[in-house]
Design an enzyme around this catalytic site. Structure first.
Site, mmCIF file in Angstrom:
data_model
loop_
_atom_site.group_PDB
_atom_site.id
_atom_site.type_symbol
_atom_site.label_atom_id
_atom_site.label_comp_id
_atom_site.label_asym_id
_atom_site.label_seq_id
_atom_site.Cartn_x
_atom_site.Cartn_y
_atom_site.Cartn_z
ATOM 1 N N ASP A 51 -7.886 5.683 5.425
ATOM 2 C CA ASP A 51 -7.910 4.436 6.192
ATOM 3 C C ASP A 51 -9.133 4.254 7.079
ATOM 4 O OD1 ASP A 51 -5.547 3.837 5.077
ATOM 5 O OD2 ASP A 51 -4.315 4.169 6.846
ATOM 6 N N SER A 66 0.803 -1.217 0.000
ATOM 7 C CA SER A 66 0.000 0.000 0.000
ATOM 8 C C SER A 66 0.839 1.272 0.000
ATOM 9 C CB SER A 66 -0.945 0.017 1.200
ATOM 10 O OG SER A 66 -0.217 -0.057 2.391
ATOM 11 N N HIS A 74 1.460 3.445 7.007
ATOM 12 C CA HIS A 74 0.795 4.413 6.145
ATOM 13 C C HIS A 74 1.227 5.828 6.501
ATOM 14 C CE1 HIS A 74 -2.829 1.802 4.659
ATOM 15 N NE2 HIS A 74 -1.690 1.432 4.130
#
Lengths: 169, 200
Positions: A111, A44, A83
């Site tokens: 998210d 990701s 992230h």
């Protein structure tokens, strides 16, 4: 068979394991996080971070800045997620009170669907494992290989056993 | 006599040592390059920023219990040259346009991202955007965004091939005052119903 020699070998082995453990715990203490080094498991954050890359974490900052790459754990799931901070909101009187919204660079949306209990934000103090400070490529792939390939574990153990048998002084 | 484990140990020790020295050399030279290129005071210009307010009722747009939530998007012009951030240890540059603001009572400091971009090649590092749309719908954690002064800035982050992540910001700023919406309840209701009927 020399018992003294065998015991020394065993002691040496113990010493190796103990020092590795102490190294890890020492790093944890310095970085103030329970896992100071993590291996990237998902894509990701591609193309910056790929599966198997190693990240070094630091968790002594009082608050996160927008743009920081953080590692967090969602309550109930033991998977660390790497992230980037998209938004931050913190109290001016008490800067440690901070909520964050994160997003993977390679993901289309933020998210919120990943967070536990229908929450809209992460809590800096509770949820963040650490902020990514350093990067080393691909070295962590062996841990992914060992944990995801059922034969790899046996191959590794077999190799260790074989080398200890063959490697007489 | 040389045993298998001894050989293995020697080889791995040498590999680790060489790897560490190589990494240190790469990190050092790339830092030197950044500093000597004055990468930490890059110029940029942000202009022509116009806000667009939407009212949303979905949880994924910050709405709690279906209460209407103001979402802001902006369009903007942006000029920046980030080529100096590229050296032999730059894997990618992540550049992002943020806005800082305080809440009404001046008790909370906020920073939100409106737009960002992954740049993987030096050839794409010159940004020259006109009337670009922000990537994200932005809402405040508790309040409305209207009636606030937002200070916009362009930041960058170098993700290296090896070593530390490097952060910095460019010098251009823009202060955006989002005007209060006119009290036309009807209008708000219209946009709300339009929102609920459209899939998101």
């Amino acid at each position: 068979m020399n018992l003294r020699l065998e015991l020394t070998k065993l002691l040496n082995l113990c010493f190796v394991f103990a020092s590795a453990y102490m190294f890890w715990e020492g790093l944890s203490l310095v970085a103030n996080t329970h896992s100071p080094i993590v291996v990237v498991l998902s894509g990701s954050m591609e193309p910056a971070f790929q599966r198997g890359d190693i990240l070094f974490l630091w968790n002594r900052n009082e608050q996160s800045k927008v743009g920081d790459v953080v590692v967090y754990e969602v309550a109930g799931k033991n998977i660390p997620i790497v992230h980037r901070v998209l938004r931050e909101h913190h109290s001016i009187a008490d800067p440690s009170k901070q909520v964050l919204l994160t997003k993977g660079d390679n993901n289309a949306g933020n998210d919120i669907p990943l967070y536990a209990n229908r929450k809209l934000y992460l809590n800096k103090q509770k949820d963040i494992v650490g902020t990514v400070k350093g990067y080393f490529p691909q070295l962590g792939y062996i841990t992914i290989w060992v944990s995801e390939n059922k034969y790899a574990k046996f191959a590794l153990l077999g190799f260790l056993a074989l080398s200890s048998l063959v490697g007489g002084e | 006599m040389f045993s298998l484990s001894q050989r293995f140990q020697t080889v791995s020790n040498t590999a680790v040592t060489v790897g560490l020295f190589l990494a240190a050399f790469i990190i050092g030279t790339s830092w030197f390059q950044l500093v000597s290129n004055h990468a930490f005071d890059l110029s940029s210009s942000i202009s022509n920023v116009t806000p667009k307010i939407n009212v949303r009722t979905s949880r994924y747009y910050g709405s709690v219990n279906g209460k209407a939530k103001e979402n802001a998007k902006v369009s903007f012009d942006l000029e920046a040259d980030l080529t100096k951030l590229f050296n032999w240890n730059t894997k990618q540059v992540f550049t992002y346009l943020t806005a800082e603001y305080e809440n009404v009572k001046h008790t909370r400091q906020n920073e939100v991202t409106f737009w960002d971009k992954i740049i993987t090649s030096k050839d794409d590092a010159v940004l020259n955007l006109t009337d670009a749309q922000s990537k994200y719908h932005v809402w405040d954690v508790q309040e409305k965004l209207t009636g606030k002064d937002l200070k916009l800035k362009l930041h960058w982050n170098i993700q290296p091939w090896v070593g530390p992540l490097v952060y910095g910001e460019t010098d251009g700023t823009f202060t955006l005052s989002i005007p209060e919406r006119e009290k036309t309840e009807k209008k708000a209701k219209e946009s709300e119903s339009a929102e609920s009927s459209s899939p998101n």
